[in-house]
Design a protein around this motif. Structure first.
Motif, PDB file in Angstrom:
ATOM      1  N   ASP A  48       0.826  -1.210   0.000  1.00  0.00           N
ATOM      2  CA  ASP A  48       0.000   0.000   0.000  1.00  0.00           C
ATOM      3  C   ASP A  48       0.860   1.260   0.000  1.00  0.00           C
ATOM      4  O   ASP A  48       0.422   2.316  -0.484  1.00  0.00           O
ATOM      5  N   LYS A  49       2.065   1.173   0.540  1.00  0.00           N
ATOM      6  CA  LYS A  49       2.942   2.352   0.613  1.00  0.00           C
ATOM      7  C   LYS A  49       3.253   2.925  -0.759  1.00  0.00           C
ATOM      8  O   LYS A  49       3.418   4.137  -0.912  1.00  0.00           O
ATOM      9  N   LEU A  50       3.349   2.053  -1.758  1.00  0.00           N
ATOM     10  CA  LEU A  50       3.702   2.500  -3.104  1.00  0.00           C
ATOM     11  C   LEU A  50       2.561   2.310  -4.106  1.00  0.00           C
ATOM     12  O   LEU A  50       2.780   2.369  -5.311  1.00  0.00           O
ATOM     13  N   SER A  51       1.376   2.079  -3.586  1.00  0.00           N
ATOM     14  CA  SER A  51       0.222   1.911  -4.469  1.00  0.00           C
ATOM     15  C   SER A  51      -0.137   3.237  -5.135  1.00  0.00           C
ATOM     16  O   SER A  51      -0.020   4.313  -4.523  1.00  0.00           O
ATOM     17  N   LEU A  52      -0.576   3.181  -6.373  1.00  0.00           N
ATOM     18  CA  LEU A  52      -1.005   4.396  -7.074  1.00  0.00           C
ATOM     19  C   LEU A  52      -2.207   5.046  -6.388  1.00  0.00           C
ATOM     20  O   LEU A  52      -2.439   6.247  -6.538  1.00  0.00           O
ATOM     21  N   SER A  53      -2.939   4.249  -5.647  1.00  0.00           N
ATOM     22  CA  SER A  53      -4.096   4.797  -4.930  1.00  0.00           C
ATOM     23  C   SER A  53      -3.679   5.740  -3.807  1.00  0.00           C
ATOM     24  O   SER A  53      -4.516   6.426  -3.226  1.00  0.00           O
TER      25      SER A  53
END
Length: 255
Positions: A48-53
């Motif tokens: 999640d740290k590097l998710s586009l979201s």
């Protein structure tokens, strides 16, 4: 030292002992550490740290960074007139200088905590990979045999591997430098925001710059993973020729 030998037998044994220890260390890095780093960086990239979201959160973090910038109304005299210094500028130039348009601001532009957190995670990874590149390059160089005529196909493979690893090391160093330049550029933009608060383009640029850096860090995480994968693959495929360039014995990095 004799005419045919650079050092005494005792010193040669000392150097050979160091080389053997160094070889074991590097081969352990190749066989154990590289696969582990591939797995760890893949997990980071997909987290999640590097998710586009997370892009909206990055933009919100930039807005929080600007929240401590406090507008200060333009100073006026008791009758509501601008101070003499500004009046003189208007009289001399016919219009107010661009430096006096709009309210000045005080306070500070703080860091983007999301970008800084990711930078703190990736910078040690970059430095670690640079060190591994140096170790692998030295490992191959020490495996190059005595210069002889003929039977140099394995040596040419060693030299090609050294070239590839050296190129990778230089590329990874650029990643580190780019992360440092991000803060320099951001600092210049922040100073412009404080100096020219009426120009909304600077605020917009800071928002875009932080988002761009987040995407850049995301790309670096992917590239580091692929670099480990590439180095492991090319060395494993040519391990026998790298380790024994003039031997017929077939060995493998993976047992």
């Amino acid at each position: 030292m004799t005419g045919s030998s650079l050092a005494s037998d005792a010193n040669k044994k000392l150097v050979e002992s160091y080389k053997d220890s160094f070889f074991k260390e590097v081969e352990k890095v190749l066989s154990d550490v590289f696969p582990r780093k591939i797995k760890e960086l893949d997990e980071l990239y997909k987290s999640d740290k590097l998710s586009l979201s997370k892009l909206p959160e990055v933009r919100q973090a930039t807005r929080r960074a600007l929240s401590e910038v406090v507008p200060v109304p333009e100073e006026t005299e008791g009758d509501g007139e601008p101070p003499p210094s500004l009046k003189r500028k208007r009289e001399n130039n016919g219009a107010a200088s661009s430096e006096n348009l709009g309210p000045k601001k005080m306070g500070k532009v703080t860091k983007n905590e999301i970008v800084c957190e990711l930078t703190a995670i990736l910078k040690p990874e970059i430095l670690e990979l640079v060190e591994y590149c140096n170790q692998v390059k030295m490992w191959i160089q020490l495996l190059i045999p005595k210069i002889e005529d003929g039977n140099n196909f394995g040596v040419s493979i060693q030299e090609e591997a050294i070239s590839e690893v050296s190129s990778i090391g230089e590329t990874v160093k650029v990643y580190y430098e780019e992360m440092s330049r991000y803060f320099v550029t951001r600092g210049k933009c922040a100073s412009k925001i404080l100096k020219y608060p009426h120009l909304e383009d600077y605020t917009g640029y800071l928002l875009e710059w932080d988002e761009t850096q987040f995407l850049h860090i995301r790309a670096i995480a992917r590239e580091l993973k692929m670099i480990y994968c590439f180095m492991f693959d090319i060395i494993n495929k040519n391990f026998d020729k790298i380790k024994h360039p003039r031997s017929q014995n077939n060995t493998s990095l993976i047992y």
